[in-house]
Design a protein around this motif. Structure first.
Motif, short mmCIF file in Angstrom:
data_model
loop_
_atom_site.label_atom_id
_atom_site.label_comp_id
_atom_site.label_asym_id
_atom_site.label_seq_id
_atom_site.Cartn_x
_atom_site.Cartn_y
_atom_site.Cartn_z
N GLU A 94 0.75 -1.24 0.10
CA GLU A 94 0.07 -0.17 -0.15
C GLU A 94 0.96 1.18 0.13
OE1 GLU A 94 -3.78 -1.86 2.29
OE2 GLU A 94 -2.24 -0.93 3.59
N ASN A 95 2.06 1.21 0.73
CA ASN A 95 2.95 2.50 0.80
C ASN A 95 3.40 2.69 -0.61
OD1 ASN A 95 4.07 3.69 3.35
ND2 ASN A 95 3.42 1.56 3.92
N LEU A 96 3.72 1.79 -1.39
CA LEU A 96 4.51 1.67 -2.77
C LEU A 96 3.29 2.16 -3.70
CD1 LEU A 96 7.17 1.76 -3.89
CD2 LEU A 96 6.50 -0.66 -4.47
N ALA A 105 3.67 6.89 -12.54
CA ALA A 105 3.89 5.41 -12.20
C ALA A 105 4.91 4.96 -13.65
CB ALA A 105 2.68 4.94 -12.16
N HIS A 106 5.75 4.02 -13.07
CA HIS A 106 6.78 3.09 -14.18
C HIS A 106 5.64 2.46 -14.88
CE1 HIS A 106 9.87 1.07 -16.34
NE2 HIS A 106 10.65 1.76 -15.61
N ALA A 107 5.81 2.52 -16.43
CA ALA A 107 4.52 1.58 -17.10
C ALA A 107 5.00 0.22 -17.39
CB ALA A 107 4.67 2.35 -18.61
N ASP A 108 6.20 -0.14 -17.16
CA ASP A 108 6.52 -1.39 -17.39
C ASP A 108 6.82 -2.13 -15.80
OD1 ASP A 108 6.78 -1.26 -20.08
OD2 ASP A 108 8.66 -0.45 -19.90
N MET A 109 6.49 -1.69 -14.89
CA MET A 109 6.89 -2.35 -13.38
C MET A 109 5.66 -1.81 -12.49
SD MET A 109 10.41 -2.44 -11.07
CE MET A 109 11.14 -3.31 -12.63
N ASP A 110 4.88 -2.78 -11.78
CA ASP A 110 3.95 -2.54 -11.01
C ASP A 110 4.82 -2.49 -9.47
OD1 ASP A 110 4.04 -5.33 -10.34
OD2 ASP A 110 2.44 -5.94 -11.34
N ALA A 111 3.71 -2.20 -8.60
CA ALA A 111 4.02 -2.25 -7.26
C ALA A 111 4.81 -3.46 -6.64
CB ALA A 111 3.27 -1.62 -6.29
N GLU A 112 4.23 -4.57 -6.96
CA GLU A 112 4.51 -5.81 -6.52
C GLU A 112 5.93 -6.21 -7.22
OE1 GLU A 112 0.08 -6.01 -6.66
OE2 GLU A 112 1.63 -5.34 -7.89
N THR A 113 6.29 -6.04 -8.48
CA THR A 113 7.51 -6.18 -9.09
C THR A 113 8.57 -5.55 -8.33
OG1 THR A 113 6.18 -6.71 -11.11
CG2 THR A 113 8.79 -6.46 -11.15
N ALA A 114 8.10 -4.29 -8.15
CA ALA A 114 9.19 -3.18 -7.61
C ALA A 114 9.89 -3.54 -6.13
CB ALA A 114 8.62 -1.88 -7.32
N LEU A 115 8.76 -4.12 -5.42
CA LEU A 115 9.01 -4.81 -4.18
C LEU A 115 9.97 -5.98 -4.29
CD1 LEU A 115 5.60 -4.58 -1.93
CD2 LEU A 115 8.01 -3.18 -1.85
N ASP A 116 9.68 -6.85 -5.40
CA ASP A 116 10.36 -8.16 -5.68
C ASP A 116 12.07 -7.68 -5.82
OD1 ASP A 116 8.46 -9.91 -5.23
OD2 ASP A 116 7.78 -9.79 -7.32
N GLU A 117 11.99 -6.64 -6.77
CA GLU A 117 13.33 -6.08 -7.11
C GLU A 117 14.31 -5.87 -5.74
OE1 GLU A 117 15.04 -5.78 -9.85
OE2 GLU A 117 13.33 -6.37 -11.44
N VAL A 139 11.78 -0.78 1.04
CA VAL A 139 10.40 -0.26 0.67
C VAL A 139 10.49 1.28 0.07
CG1 VAL A 139 8.13 0.32 1.30
CG2 VAL A 139 8.91 -1.84 2.22
N ALA A 140 11.25 1.85 0.94
CA ALA A 140 11.45 3.46 0.22
C ALA A 140 12.03 3.27 -1.03
CB ALA A 140 12.39 4.14 1.32
N LEU A 141 13.05 2.46 -0.96
CA LEU A 141 13.99 2.47 -2.13
C LEU A 141 13.28 1.80 -3.38
CD1 LEU A 141 17.35 1.63 -0.75
CD2 LEU A 141 16.91 3.76 -1.65
N ALA A 142 12.23 0.99 -3.09
CA ALA A 142 11.70 0.52 -4.05
C ALA A 142 10.71 1.47 -5.25
CB ALA A 142 10.51 -0.57 -3.65
N ARG A 143 10.54 2.89 -4.43
CA ARG A 143 10.08 3.73 -5.38
C ARG A 143 11.02 3.95 -6.46
NH1 ARG A 143 10.13 7.27 0.03
NH2 ARG A 143 8.32 6.26 1.39
N LEU A 144 12.26 3.79 -6.51
CA LEU A 144 13.07 4.08 -7.60
C LEU A 144 12.76 3.19 -8.64
CD1 LEU A 144 16.36 4.53 -5.59
CD2 LEU A 144 15.04 6.27 -6.39
N PHE A 145 12.23 1.78 -8.58
CA PHE A 145 11.80 1.00 -9.49
C PHE A 145 10.38 1.57 -9.78
CE2 PHE A 145 14.83 -1.41 -7.30
CZ PHE A 145 15.44 -2.17 -8.66
N ALA A 146 9.35 1.80 -8.86
CA ALA A 146 8.07 2.04 -9.26
C ALA A 146 7.76 3.34 -9.93
CB ALA A 146 7.19 1.91 -7.90
N ARG A 147 8.45 4.27 -9.86
CA ARG A 147 8.28 5.75 -10.65
C ARG A 147 9.16 5.73 -11.88
NH1 ARG A 147 7.02 9.74 -6.04
NH2 ARG A 147 7.29 10.91 -7.87
#
Length: 205
Positions: A94-96, A105-117, A139-147
């Motif tokens: 939910e945070n992400l 939002a990153h078109a090629d990566m959803d929030a779930e995948t960003a957390l997996d990274e 979790v905070a750094l996953a924002r770099l993947f998600a956006r």
């Protein structure tokens, strides 16, 4: 793209943290800001992100003051502060999702995948308050993947990370810069970035 600072100064009470600050950052470059505690590193990052006002000078994006192009600038900005900003009453996922909704939002990566990274996929339903300091940082750094953002501003991003996650983050920064992105960060961590243009700025001299 170009980030530029011209004649920047910040005062706190009767103390000048820094003054006459000038630098520019272009696509494919990293700026590492160094200085002792209290030299103004975090303050400078907050000014770059439009979260604080300088006493003098200005910050420019593509040749225009950021307060004149706020929408464009903030769409191209991804800020991860020293405080992780993970809400305890929300799950990691939910945070992400909230963060993605506030930016591009990153078109090629959803929030779930960003957390997996960042190896947080098993904790997507865990509430922020139950996570360790290192897990909240991930979790905070996953924002770099998600956006999607051209400019990353990172305040001590390696704090509370284990060795493997630090190496993963270094690789992520290198990949971002190699694709034409820009990174401004503070860190005491000795980074191993290859084939990157790394500039250094020391405050407090």
């Amino acid at each position: 793209m170009r980030l530029e600072v011209r004649d920047l100064a910040v005062e706190r009470g009767d103390r000048v943290l820094f003054s006459g600050l000038d630098f520019a950052l272009d696509d494919g470059e990293v700026l590492q800001i160094e200085g002792h505690n209290g030299s103004g590193k975090t303050t400078l990052l907050r000014v770059l992100c439009g979260l604080g006002l300088p006493s003098e000078g200005d910050v420019f994006w593509q040749g225009k003051p950021i307060n004149k192009v706020r929408g464009e600038y903030f769409a191209d900005l991804n800020y991860v502060g020293h405080a992780h900003g993970v809400k305890g009453e929300l799950t990691a996922l939910e945070n992400l999702r909230v963060d993605r909704a506030m930016g591009r939002a990153h078109a090629d990566m959803d929030a779930e995948t960003a957390l997996d990274e960042l190896e947080m996929g098993d904790y997507e339903d865990a509430y922020g308050r139950t996570l360790s300091a290192g897990q909240r940082r991930r979790v905070a750094l996953a924002r770099l993947f998600a956006r999607q953002a051209r400019l990353w501003v990172l305040d001590e991003p390696f704090t509370a990370l284990d060795r493997k996650t630090r190496a993963d983050l270094e690789a992520l920064i290198q990949r971002h810069v190699g694709a034409g992105g820009m990174v401004v960060l503070t860190t005491h961590h000795e980074m191993a970035l290859h084939r990157c243009v790394v500039k250094n700025l020391h405050l407090g001299r």
